[in-house]
Design a protein around this motif. Structure first.
Motif, mmCIF file in Angstrom:
data_model
loop_
_atom_site.group_PDB
_atom_site.id
_atom_site.type_symbol
_atom_site.label_atom_id
_atom_site.label_comp_id
_atom_site.label_asym_id
_atom_site.label_seq_id
_atom_site.Cartn_x
_atom_site.Cartn_y
_atom_site.Cartn_z
ATOM 1 N N GLU A 1 17.949 5.973 -21.511
ATOM 2 C CA GLU A 1 19.340 5.709 -21.135
ATOM 3 C C GLU A 1 20.028 7.023 -20.767
ATOM 4 O O GLU A 1 19.578 8.109 -21.135
ATOM 5 C CB GLU A 1 20.102 5.060 -22.298
ATOM 6 C CG GLU A 1 19.655 3.650 -22.644
ATOM 7 C CD GLU A 1 20.098 2.625 -21.613
ATOM 8 O OE1 GLU A 1 21.044 2.901 -20.862
ATOM 9 O OE2 GLU A 1 19.495 1.544 -21.574
ATOM 10 N N GLY A 2 21.142 6.901 -20.030
ATOM 11 C CA GLY A 2 22.015 8.043 -19.767
ATOM 12 C C GLY A 2 21.316 9.210 -19.099
ATOM 13 O O GLY A 2 20.524 9.051 -18.164
ATOM 14 N N ASP A 3 21.579 10.412 -19.597
ATOM 15 C CA ASP A 3 21.036 11.630 -18.994
ATOM 16 C C ASP A 3 19.511 11.675 -19.083
ATOM 17 O O ASP A 3 18.849 12.186 -18.173
ATOM 18 C CB ASP A 3 21.624 12.866 -19.687
ATOM 19 C CG ASP A 3 23.109 13.046 -19.403
ATOM 20 O OD1 ASP A 3 23.589 12.453 -18.419
ATOM 21 O OD2 ASP A 3 23.782 13.770 -20.167
ATOM 22 N N ARG A 4 18.961 11.130 -20.174
ATOM 23 C CA ARG A 4 17.503 11.127 -20.319
ATOM 24 C C ARG A 4 16.876 10.252 -19.238
ATOM 25 O O ARG A 4 15.840 10.604 -18.667
ATOM 26 C CB ARG A 4 17.110 10.622 -21.706
ATOM 27 C CG ARG A 4 15.628 10.743 -22.001
ATOM 28 C CD ARG A 4 15.283 10.416 -23.436
ATOM 29 N NE ARG A 4 15.464 9.012 -23.754
ATOM 30 C CZ ARG A 4 14.931 8.421 -24.812
ATOM 31 N NH1 ARG A 4 14.200 9.125 -25.669
ATOM 32 N NH2 ARG A 4 15.139 7.141 -25.044
ATOM 33 N N TRP A 5 17.507 9.112 -18.927
ATOM 34 C CA TRP A 5 17.004 8.241 -17.878
ATOM 35 C C TRP A 5 17.100 8.923 -16.514
ATOM 36 O O TRP A 5 16.149 8.882 -15.715
ATOM 37 C CB TRP A 5 17.799 6.934 -17.861
ATOM 38 C CG TRP A 5 17.441 6.032 -16.721
ATOM 39 C CD1 TRP A 5 16.323 5.274 -16.585
ATOM 40 C CD2 TRP A 5 18.223 5.814 -15.539
ATOM 41 N NE1 TRP A 5 16.349 4.581 -15.403
ATOM 42 C CE2 TRP A 5 17.499 4.891 -14.740
ATOM 43 C CE3 TRP A 5 19.450 6.284 -15.086
ATOM 44 C CZ2 TRP A 5 17.984 4.451 -13.508
ATOM 45 C CZ3 TRP A 5 19.938 5.849 -13.860
ATOM 46 C CH2 TRP A 5 19.196 4.946 -13.084
ATOM 47 N N ARG B 1 14.089 9.703 -13.984
ATOM 48 C CA ARG B 1 14.072 8.998 -12.705
ATOM 49 C C ARG B 1 13.940 9.971 -11.526
ATOM 50 O O ARG B 1 13.294 9.640 -10.517
ATOM 51 C CB ARG B 1 15.359 8.177 -12.554
ATOM 52 C CG ARG B 1 15.336 7.219 -11.379
ATOM 53 C CD ARG B 1 16.652 6.474 -11.254
ATOM 54 N NE ARG B 1 16.576 5.399 -10.293
ATOM 55 C CZ ARG B 1 16.652 5.543 -8.983
ATOM 56 N NH1 ARG B 1 16.805 6.760 -8.469
ATOM 57 N NH2 ARG B 1 16.577 4.507 -8.170
ATOM 58 N N LYS B 2 14.519 11.150 -11.644
ATOM 59 C CA LYS B 2 14.565 12.097 -10.528
ATOM 60 C C LYS B 2 13.190 12.400 -9.940
ATOM 61 O O LYS B 2 12.990 12.282 -8.723
ATOM 62 C CB LYS B 2 15.266 13.386 -10.964
ATOM 63 C CG LYS B 2 15.352 14.440 -9.871
ATOM 64 C CD LYS B 2 16.011 15.706 -10.397
ATOM 65 C CE LYS B 2 15.978 16.805 -9.333
ATOM 66 N NZ LYS B 2 16.557 18.076 -9.852
ATOM 67 N N PRO B 3 12.184 12.795 -10.751
ATOM 68 C CA PRO B 3 10.877 13.097 -10.154
ATOM 69 C C PRO B 3 10.043 11.858 -9.850
ATOM 70 O O PRO B 3 9.077 11.938 -9.089
ATOM 71 C CB PRO B 3 10.195 13.945 -11.231
ATOM 72 C CG PRO B 3 10.792 13.471 -12.510
ATOM 73 C CD PRO B 3 12.215 13.127 -12.188
ATOM 74 N N ILE B 4 10.402 10.718 -10.434
ATOM 75 C CA ILE B 4 9.562 9.530 -10.314
ATOM 76 C C ILE B 4 9.960 8.651 -9.132
ATOM 77 O O ILE B 4 9.118 8.054 -8.465
ATOM 78 C CB ILE B 4 9.605 8.721 -11.628
ATOM 79 C CG1 ILE B 4 8.900 9.519 -12.730
ATOM 80 C CG2 ILE B 4 8.974 7.354 -11.472
ATOM 81 C CD1 ILE B 4 9.117 8.978 -14.106
ATOM 82 N N ALA B 5 11.262 8.575 -8.839
ATOM 83 C CA ALA B 5 11.739 7.683 -7.780
ATOM 84 C C ALA B 5 11.047 7.922 -6.435
ATOM 85 O O ALA B 5 10.667 6.956 -5.758
ATOM 86 C CB ALA B 5 13.255 7.809 -7.651
ATOM 87 N N PRO B 6 10.850 9.201 -6.000
ATOM 88 C CA PRO B 6 10.203 9.403 -4.701
ATOM 89 C C PRO B 6 8.788 8.850 -4.630
ATOM 90 O O PRO B 6 8.304 8.488 -3.553
ATOM 91 C CB PRO B 6 10.193 10.936 -4.557
ATOM 92 C CG PRO B 6 11.305 11.407 -5.430
ATOM 93 C CD PRO B 6 11.318 10.465 -6.589
ATOM 94 N N VAL B 7 8.111 8.768 -5.777
ATOM 95 C CA VAL B 7 6.746 8.238 -5.790
ATOM 96 C C VAL B 7 6.730 6.794 -5.307
ATOM 97 O O VAL B 7 5.835 6.368 -4.578
ATOM 98 C CB VAL B 7 6.155 8.337 -7.213
ATOM 99 C CG1 VAL B 7 4.836 7.570 -7.308
ATOM 100 C CG2 VAL B 7 5.957 9.798 -7.601
ATOM 101 N N PHE B 8 7.761 6.031 -5.684
ATOM 102 C CA PHE B 8 7.804 4.621 -5.309
ATOM 103 C C PHE B 8 8.471 4.392 -3.965
ATOM 104 O O PHE B 8 8.745 3.252 -3.596
ATOM 105 C CB PHE B 8 8.460 3.810 -6.418
ATOM 106 C CG PHE B 8 7.521 3.572 -7.563
ATOM 107 C CD1 PHE B 8 6.613 2.533 -7.526
ATOM 108 C CD2 PHE B 8 7.509 4.424 -8.649
ATOM 109 C CE1 PHE B 8 5.723 2.324 -8.552
ATOM 110 C CE2 PHE B 8 6.625 4.232 -9.686
ATOM 111 C CZ PHE B 8 5.724 3.179 -9.645
#
Length: 430
Positions: free
Chosen positions: A83-87, A91-98
């Protein structure tokens, strides 16, 4: 927004044994339902109120503690539980993968796994639910982890461990007063052992892939490349995310494939049309562009996602006092979005119980949210839709499916929307 009182006692009595029946009791077209007893629970009962919670006012909500705790205990710390900042950091490095920049290669992986998984079938009858679970595990192993050897440690750990972990998660969610994983009950001990074996196998795979320095198009390979420029992306984080992706990449997809094939078994004409698209896909280069051209198959997939959403509800907890329309939502209030009921709403859909792949599932989005809405919408939705189309098309191009039981299969939540017990379909090679 329209509001009404909810008979929480009656709803809870039915929901305790059959959540789907409880959702069928909900009044259609009422945006917000509040219990008569003034308890801190609200139902966002329409697409409009769900969109308000998940999109317009998403900053006021988070996943409830019990949901985050149970899933984190079973699947580890990942995008699903953060949640929050941890999420945001995850998400930042993972989103481009998808973004699926290597989507054509991944489509080829999906097609190969689907063809091989059914190569040993013979005319007769199969439990399609079990078969689709095995098939989607193979797709997940290849497309997510880049492993094709069914006998290696990762494949064995995934195959053997996931059933144990998912059974545990389902039990804990349905029995929230049961003891947490740290208490060494027999059930908890089995789950933790399975979890340890799975995480260890994935960590070993990460080390092996790094030492081999081989390029790959699978999700793990893209995460390892992302790690080169993202110092905060640790091996432990990658391992936990892979476990989360394995869950999303096979459990929910297997459920949707199962229901799609059941519906196709009831519609031979539609099944033939899907098979024709599968043959056209197989005879082409098998690119994502060809997947996008599978319009009949796409309609089947979207309608199965509507009638049988793998996640039947979304639950949020208010972080602060806010509102839905003129209804005050106090801090700590649980807000439940009954996705299953919304997607079968007669207000949003004509003849909502009928399986109709020609419906408009996109466009205005009235009552359609199988992958959620807003910032927390499933990152793998495009991946999942591609896999569903490819697998359905190829299966129907090689096999004819029938269902001859006198009654339809009974759905149950375990933890995604599955058929209770087996779902036997007749299969005949075309």
């Amino acid at each position: 927004m329209r509001t009404a009182k909810l008979d929480l006692i009656g709803f809870g009595r039915v929901a305790r044994t059959d959540m789907l029946a409880a959702m069928a009791m909900l009044p259609d077209g009422i945006d917000v339902l509040r219990p008569r007893l003034g308890l801190p629970l609200v139902l966002a009962n329409t697409y409009a109120s769900a969109q308000h919670v998940l999109v317009a006012d998403d900053e006021s909500y988070r996943k409830p503690w019990i949901v985050r705790q149970v899933i984190e205990e079973g699947l580890g710390t990942n995008l699903f539980t953060s949640e929050g900042d941890r999420w945001l950091a995850r998400r930042k490095p993972i989103a481009p993968v998808f973004a699926l920049t290597q989507v054509d290669d991944l489509v080829a992986i999906m097609a190969a796994a689907a063809s091989e998984a059914t190569s040993t079938w013979a005319d007769g009858e199969v439990d399609i639910q079990s078969e689709m679970t095995s098939l989607t595990i193979q797709v997940a192993l290849r497309a997510l982890l880049g492993t094709t050897d069914a006998d290696n440690d990762v494949a064995v750990a995934v195959t053997n461990s996931f059933t144990e972990i998912l059974d545990w998660v389902s039990y804990r969610l349905n029995n929230p007063l049961s003891l947490p994983a740290v208490i060494p009950t027999p059930r908890n001990t089995r789950m933790r052992s399975a979890q340890s074996a799975l995480r260890s196998a994935i960590r070993d795979l990460i080390a092996e892939r790094r030492s081999a320095e081989r390029e790959s198009v699978d999700v793990l390979g893209q995460l390892l490349r992302a790690q080169d420029g993202e110092t905060d992306l640790t091996d432990d984080m990658i391992a936990d995310e892979c476990i989360g992706f394995l869950f999303a990449g096979h459990e929910t997809t297997a459920a949707t494939l199962t229901w799609s094939l059941y519906e196709l078994a009831m519609r031979p004409d539609l099944q033939d049309a899907v098979g024709e698209e599968g043959r056209a896909f197989a005879s082409s280069a098998g690119t994502f562009e060809r997947v996008e051209a599978m319009t009949t198959t796409s309609g089947v997939v979207e309608e199965a996602l509507r009638l049988y959403p793998a996640g039947i509800s979304i639950v949020r907890s208010a972080k602060r006092t806010t509102s839905i329309g003129d209804v005050t939502i106090r801090r700590g209030t649980m807000v439940m979005i009954p996705v299953y009921a919304v997607q079968r709403s007669a207000t949003a859909w004509e003849d909502p119980e009928r399986f109709d792949p020609t419906r408009d599932h996109g466009g205005n989005g009235d009552g359609f949210m199988p992958f959620g809405l807003g910032p927390r919408r499933c990152l793998g939705a495009r991946f999942a839709r591609a896999e569903l189309r490819v697998v359905l098309g190829l299966l129907c191009s090689h096999w004819r499916f029938t269902y001859d039981r006198p009654t339809p299969p009974e759905p149950t939540v375990a933890p995604s929307l599955r058929a209770k017990g087996a779902l036997p379909l007749g299969v005949t090679r075309r």
